[in-house]
Design an enzyme around this catalytic site. Structure first.
Site, mmCIF file in Angstrom:
data_model
loop_
_atom_site.group_PDB
_atom_site.id
_atom_site.type_symbol
_atom_site.label_atom_id
_atom_site.label_comp_id
_atom_site.label_asym_id
_atom_site.label_seq_id
_atom_site.Cartn_x
_atom_site.Cartn_y
_atom_site.Cartn_z
ATOM 1 N N VAL A 126 0.833 -1.207 0.000
ATOM 2 C CA VAL A 126 0.000 0.000 0.000
ATOM 3 C C VAL A 126 0.867 1.256 0.000
ATOM 4 O O VAL A 126 0.584 2.223 -0.716
ATOM 5 C CB VAL A 126 -0.959 -0.005 1.210
ATOM 6 C CG1 VAL A 126 -1.620 1.360 1.386
ATOM 7 C CG2 VAL A 126 -2.029 -1.082 1.031
ATOM 8 N N GLU A 127 1.929 1.239 0.788
ATOM 9 C CA GLU A 127 2.740 2.442 0.946
ATOM 10 C C GLU A 127 3.558 2.778 -0.304
ATOM 11 O O GLU A 127 3.598 3.945 -0.716
ATOM 12 C CB GLU A 127 3.687 2.295 2.148
ATOM 13 C CG GLU A 127 2.986 2.297 3.495
ATOM 14 C CD GLU A 127 2.453 3.661 3.880
ATOM 15 O OE1 GLU A 127 2.835 4.662 3.240
ATOM 16 O OE2 GLU A 127 1.647 3.722 4.824
ATOM 17 N N THR A 128 4.219 1.782 -0.888
ATOM 18 C CA THR A 128 5.192 2.095 -1.950
ATOM 19 C C THR A 128 5.170 1.115 -3.113
ATOM 20 O O THR A 128 6.131 1.062 -3.877
ATOM 21 C CB THR A 128 6.624 2.135 -1.364
ATOM 22 O OG1 THR A 128 6.929 0.843 -0.803
ATOM 23 C CG2 THR A 128 6.768 3.200 -0.295
ATOM 24 N N TYR A 314 -7.603 3.315 5.250
ATOM 25 C CA TYR A 314 -6.251 2.783 5.076
ATOM 26 C C TYR A 314 -6.139 1.411 5.743
ATOM 27 O O TYR A 314 -5.631 0.456 5.148
ATOM 28 C CB TYR A 314 -5.241 3.751 5.668
ATOM 29 C CG TYR A 314 -3.814 3.243 5.687
ATOM 30 C CD1 TYR A 314 -2.974 3.472 4.613
ATOM 31 C CD2 TYR A 314 -3.318 2.533 6.774
ATOM 32 C CE1 TYR A 314 -1.662 3.004 4.619
ATOM 33 C CE2 TYR A 314 -2.020 2.057 6.791
ATOM 34 C CZ TYR A 314 -1.194 2.295 5.715
ATOM 35 O OH TYR A 314 0.089 1.819 5.715
#
Length: 336
Positions: A126-128, A314
């Site tokens: 999800v982040e990167t 999130y």
């Protein structure tokens, strides 16, 4: 007479020169508002050179695009629009491949910290996008912009900027003015803010450095440690679907922390769609899905994910991505 006449201006010049020398030097103009106070604090706390700190900050730029980005976060979208950003076939398949490639390390760290490996994968997914997109902004620019030019959250981001300036070299992946990250100043595959690096990052490979860009052991262990330090419960659920009956009461939820035993929510008209311990501490999230409202029982581990990013959207995206990866990692590949 000539000597007396010429000595008077000489004496006057000497007196004026001494007067000027005795005056305090005018303060140099700071490049950014609040820079002088920040430099003074960091120099006092660390012994670092004010001249070097000023030179570093003088090289940072306020960027309007950062102010624009923080004013329109993805978390402002409804779930039906937010979910498709992160839960895609591509991201799931990439996550399965990533898990398989690094399985031994992920499962070793998962056992060590008691965090299911699919959640470590889902966070970096999800982040990167599994390390492919760690951010294009200079971290220093981002934190200067938000800490010194963005009043709504200046306190938080100034703290992050101060921590960045004070951080030991072995906690950084390179010189401060070369680090890149998100528009909010987060770094590495797991997108850690400076205070999170300070408090939760781990040198898992034992090389004397914390490297959240190039060391997978450091990356995975740091995410796992973050979860554990925020109260992750090994083996516990994150979220399950709930079915309201016609008379279900409205439930006001302040945050994602577990507030009632599951049986209380059942008494208010919400039934779990799988067997659960009725005494399990829980909360309820109502999301606007593509097919109407969705109701979810959420638990302590869901709350922990919201400590990483406070949005329940999130946390739900991380949970659903993790479950999809776990479901596929041991399945045979199907030609597409």
């Amino acid at each position: 007479m000539t000597v007396l006449f010429t000595s008077r201006p000489v004496r006057l010049f000497v007196v004026l020169s001494l007067f000027v020398v005795g005056m305090p030097a005018p303060a140099l103009a700071a490049t950014h508002p609040g820079q002088a106070e920040l430099v003074s604090e960091v120099a006092r706390d660390t012994g670092k050179s004010p001249q070097a700190l000023n030179a570093l900050l003088d090289g940072a730029k306020m960027q309007q695009s950062i102010l624009d980005a923080i004013s329109r976060p993805a978390e402002g979208k409804p779930w039906k629009d937010y979910r498709p950003i992160f839960i895609t076939d591509q991201r799931i398949n990439d996550g399965i491949a990533f898990y398989r490639e690094h399985r031994a390390l992920l499962e070793q760290i998962g056992r060590q910290y008691g965090v299911a490996p699919e959640y470590l994968v889902a966070i970096v997914g999800v982040e990167t996008s599994y390390g492919r997109n760690t951010g294009k902004y200079k971290v220093l620019d981002a934190l200067v912009t938000l800490g010194l030019y963005y009043p709504p959250r200046a306190k938080f981001f100034r703290e992050q900027l101060k921590e960045l300036l004070e951080m030991p070299d072995n906690h950084l992946a390179g010189p401060i003015d070369t680090l890149t990250g998100s528009y909010a100043g987060a770094q590495g595959w797991g997108q850690f803010m400076p205070t999170s690096i300070r408090d939760f990052a781990v040198d898992a490979d034992g090389d004397g450095r914390i490297d959240l860009r190039n060391s997978l052991p450091d990356i995975f262990a740091s995410v796992a440690n973050y979860f554990v330090k925020h109260g992750w419960v090994s083996g516990d659920p994150v979220a399950i679907r709930a079915q309201p009956d016609a008379a279900a009461a409205d439930v006001v939820v302040q945050d994602a922390s577990p507030q009632w035993p599951l049986e209380q929510l059942e008494a208010w008209g919400y039934a779990p769609l799988q067997r659960m311990n009725p005494g399990q501490p829980s909360s309820l999230q109502t999301l606007e899905g593509a097919n109407g409202r969705e109701y979810w029982f959420t638990f302590q581990n869901f709350y922990v994910i919201t400590r990483y990013n406070r949005s329940p959207l999130y946390a739900m995206a991380v949970n659903q991505l993790a479950q999809a990866i776990a479901a596929g990692v041991d399945q045979p590949d199907i030609a597409r």
